[in-house]
Design a protein around this motif. Structure first.
Motif, PDB file in Angstrom:
ATOM      1  N   GLY A  12      11.928 -16.433   6.759  1.00  0.00           N
ATOM      2  CA  GLY A  12      12.856 -15.535   6.075  1.00  0.00           C
ATOM      3  C   GLY A  12      12.187 -14.476   5.230  1.00  0.00           C
ATOM      4  N   ALA A  13      10.991 -14.073   5.603  1.00  0.00           N
ATOM      5  CA  ALA A  13      10.232 -13.098   4.818  1.00  0.00           C
ATOM      6  C   ALA A  13      10.631 -11.668   5.167  1.00  0.00           C
ATOM      7  CB  ALA A  13       8.733 -13.285   5.074  1.00  0.00           C
ATOM      8  N   VAL A  14      10.241 -10.759   4.303  1.00  0.00           N
ATOM      9  CA  VAL A  14      10.336  -9.332   4.593  1.00  0.00           C
ATOM     10  C   VAL A  14       9.011  -8.959   5.235  1.00  0.00           C
ATOM     11  CG1 VAL A  14      10.583  -7.016   3.635  1.00  0.00           C
ATOM     12  CG2 VAL A  14      11.888  -8.924   2.654  1.00  0.00           C
ATOM     13  N   LEU A  15       9.078  -8.421   6.447  1.00  0.00           N
ATOM     14  CA  LEU A  15       7.885  -8.093   7.201  1.00  0.00           C
ATOM     15  C   LEU A  15       7.570  -6.611   7.052  1.00  0.00           C
ATOM     16  CD1 LEU A  15       6.694  -9.444  10.460  1.00  0.00           C
ATOM     17  CD2 LEU A  15       6.887  -6.975  10.301  1.00  0.00           C
ATOM     18  N   PHE A  16       6.364  -6.310   6.624  1.00  0.00           N
ATOM     19  CA  PHE A  16       5.880  -4.940   6.492  1.00  0.00           C
ATOM     20  C   PHE A  16       4.942  -4.682   7.666  1.00  0.00           C
ATOM     21  CE2 PHE A  16       7.395  -5.956   2.369  1.00  0.00           C
ATOM     22  CZ  PHE A  16       7.701  -4.774   1.728  1.00  0.00           C
ATOM     23  N   ALA A  17       5.218  -3.654   8.442  1.00  0.00           N
ATOM     24  CA  ALA A  17       4.410  -3.343   9.617  1.00  0.00           C
ATOM     25  C   ALA A  17       4.060  -1.863   9.613  1.00  0.00           C
ATOM     26  CB  ALA A  17       5.182  -3.690  10.891  1.00  0.00           C
ATOM     27  N   GLY A  18       3.017  -1.520  10.352  1.00  0.00           N
ATOM     28  CA  GLY A  18       2.633  -0.119  10.479  1.00  0.00           C
ATOM     29  C   GLY A  18       1.136   0.059  10.400  1.00  0.00           C
ATOM     30  N   SER A  19       0.742   1.192   9.881  1.00  0.00           N
ATOM     31  CA  SER A  19      -0.661   1.584   9.895  1.00  0.00           C
ATOM     32  C   SER A  19      -1.439   1.003   8.722  1.00  0.00           C
ATOM     33  CB  SER A  19      -0.754   3.113   9.897  1.00  0.00           C
ATOM     34  OG  SER A  19      -0.238   3.633   8.680  1.00  0.00           O
ATOM     35  N   SER A  20      -2.627   1.560   8.486  1.00  0.00           N
ATOM     36  CA  SER A  20      -3.514   1.015   7.456  1.00  0.00           C
ATOM     37  C   SER A  20      -2.938   1.135   6.053  1.00  0.00           C
ATOM     38  CB  SER A  20      -4.883   1.690   7.524  1.00  0.00           C
ATOM     39  OG  SER A  20      -4.768   3.082   7.274  1.00  0.00           O
ATOM     40  N   SER A  21      -1.981   2.013   5.841  1.00  0.00           N
ATOM     41  CA  SER A  21      -1.338   2.072   4.522  1.00  0.00           C
ATOM     42  C   SER A  21      -0.677   0.739   4.210  1.00  0.00           C
ATOM     43  CB  SER A  21      -0.299   3.194   4.476  1.00  0.00           C
ATOM     44  OG  SER A  21      -0.944   4.446   4.601  1.00  0.00           O
ATOM     45  N   ILE A  22      -0.185   0.053   5.211  1.00  0.00           N
ATOM     46  CA  ILE A  22       0.365  -1.296   5.037  1.00  0.00           C
ATOM     47  C   ILE A  22      -0.775  -2.308   5.008  1.00  0.00           C
ATOM     48  CG2 ILE A  22       1.795  -3.107   6.075  1.00  0.00           C
ATOM     49  CD1 ILE A  22       3.448  -0.811   4.896  1.00  0.00           C
ATOM     50  N   ARG A  23      -1.700  -2.196   5.964  1.00  0.00           N
ATOM     51  CA  ARG A  23      -2.808  -3.163   6.051  1.00  0.00           C
ATOM     52  C   ARG A  23      -3.586  -3.241   4.743  1.00  0.00           C
ATOM     53  NH1 ARG A  23      -8.192  -2.656   7.162  1.00  0.00           N
ATOM     54  NH2 ARG A  23      -7.956  -0.523   7.875  1.00  0.00           N
ATOM     55  N   LEU A  24      -3.787  -2.107   4.097  1.00  0.00           N
ATOM     56  CA  LEU A  24      -4.593  -2.059   2.874  1.00  0.00           C
ATOM     57  C   LEU A  24      -3.774  -2.296   1.603  1.00  0.00           C
ATOM     58  CD1 LEU A  24      -6.841   0.974   3.858  1.00  0.00           C
ATOM     59  CD2 LEU A  24      -7.451  -1.470   3.865  1.00  0.00           C
ATOM     60  N   ASP A  61       3.530  -7.346  -5.639  1.00  0.00           N
ATOM     61  CA  ASP A  61       4.464  -6.260  -5.919  1.00  0.00           C
ATOM     62  C   ASP A  61       5.915  -6.662  -5.657  1.00  0.00           C
ATOM     63  OD1 ASP A  61       2.366  -4.626  -6.670  1.00  0.00           O
ATOM     64  OD2 ASP A  61       2.233  -3.624  -4.724  1.00  0.00           O
ATOM     65  N   PHE A  62       6.119  -7.694  -4.853  1.00  0.00           N
ATOM     66  CA  PHE A  62       7.453  -8.219  -4.548  1.00  0.00           C
ATOM     67  C   PHE A  62       7.476  -9.729  -4.811  1.00  0.00           C
ATOM     68  CE2 PHE A  62       7.018  -4.377  -2.014  1.00  0.00           C
ATOM     69  CZ  PHE A  62       8.222  -3.725  -2.263  1.00  0.00           C
ATOM     70  N   PRO A  63       7.270 -10.145  -6.049  1.00  0.00           N
ATOM     71  CA  PRO A  63       7.124 -11.579  -6.321  1.00  0.00           C
ATOM     72  C   PRO A  63       8.373 -12.402  -6.003  1.00  0.00           C
ATOM     73  CG  PRO A  63       7.373 -10.356  -8.365  1.00  0.00           C
ATOM     74  CD  PRO A  63       7.223  -9.340  -7.255  1.00  0.00           C
ATOM     75  N   GLU A  64       9.535 -11.769  -5.983  1.00  0.00           N
ATOM     76  CA  GLU A  64      10.769 -12.503  -5.717  1.00  0.00           C
ATOM     77  C   GLU A  64      11.048 -12.655  -4.226  1.00  0.00           C
ATOM     78  OE1 GLU A  64      11.713  -8.205  -5.557  1.00  0.00           O
ATOM     79  OE2 GLU A  64      10.443  -9.408  -6.832  1.00  0.00           O
ATOM     80  N   LEU A  65      10.228 -12.030  -3.383  1.00  0.00           N
ATOM     81  CA  LEU A  65      10.440 -12.075  -1.933  1.00  0.00           C
ATOM     82  C   LEU A  65       9.222 -12.619  -1.202  1.00  0.00           C
ATOM     83  CD1 LEU A  65      11.913  -8.488  -1.388  1.00  0.00           C
ATOM     84  CD2 LEU A  65      13.177 -10.635  -1.324  1.00  0.00           C
ATOM     85  N   PRO A  66       9.423 -13.470  -0.218  1.00  0.00           N
ATOM     86  CA  PRO A  66       8.291 -13.803   0.652  1.00  0.00           C
ATOM     87  C   PRO A  66       8.017 -12.583   1.535  1.00  0.00           C
ATOM     88  CG  PRO A  66      10.286 -14.921   1.406  1.00  0.00           C
ATOM     89  CD  PRO A  66      10.636 -14.209   0.133  1.00  0.00           C
TER      90      PRO A  66
END
Length: 152
Positions: A37-49, A56-61
């Motif tokens: 049930g996590a929020v998935l962040f995908a994309g380029s190196s701006s996400i990877r890094l 930054d999102f302690p209330e969310l997995p």
């Protein structure tokens, strides 16, 4: 994996440079499964890094699935591996900065993002993950791209 059609219309072999990074996600998941049930962040190196993503999102997995200097078509091509295993609560996508740096116009990036194969794969319209809302992160004028900005 390289036998699937390319969302960019190009040859599947054009995506081979990302195989190692994509395979590493599966290996990481075998060692430490991603949270449900996590929020998935995908994309380029701006996400990877984005090393502080979870803090930054302690209330969310959260799950970070950014890779290399990827472009929009790369994220669409690997969406099944980037998103499929996780059944995320939501999908946050950042891609396009490398498309711009590669000489594609903002209009071309918008077209690629809205292209039916990308939307069908990642976006909500007819999506494979209909219960996972998706949201793009808009492109900022990052300092690493300062030299590519037009002068006025």
């Amino acid at each position: 994996m390289l036998d699937q059609p390319s969302p960019s219309g190009g040859e599947a072999a054009e995506f081979i440079e990302w195989q190692t990074e994509i395979a590493a996600f599966a290996a990481i998941d075998r060692l430490a499964p991603a949270p449900a049930g996590a929020v998935l962040f995908a994309g380029s190196s701006s996400i990877r890094l984005w090393h502080t993503l979870a803090a930054d999102f302690p209330e969310l997995p959260t799950i970070n699935r950014g890779f290399g200097g990827s472009e929009i078509a790369d994220s669409a091509y690997f969406a099944e591996q980037l998103i499929g295993p996780y059944h995320p609560r939501a999908i946050v996508m950042y891609a396009g900065g490398n498309d711009l740096a590669d000489g594609k116009s903002p209009g071309q990036c918008a077209t690629r993002s809205a292209h039916s194969s990308t939307r069908r794969t990642i976006g909500r319209g007819g999506c494979r993950w209909p219960t996972s809302p998706s949201s793009p992160i808009s492109h900022g004028a990052g300092n690493c791209r300062r030299s590519a900005r037009p002068t006025r």
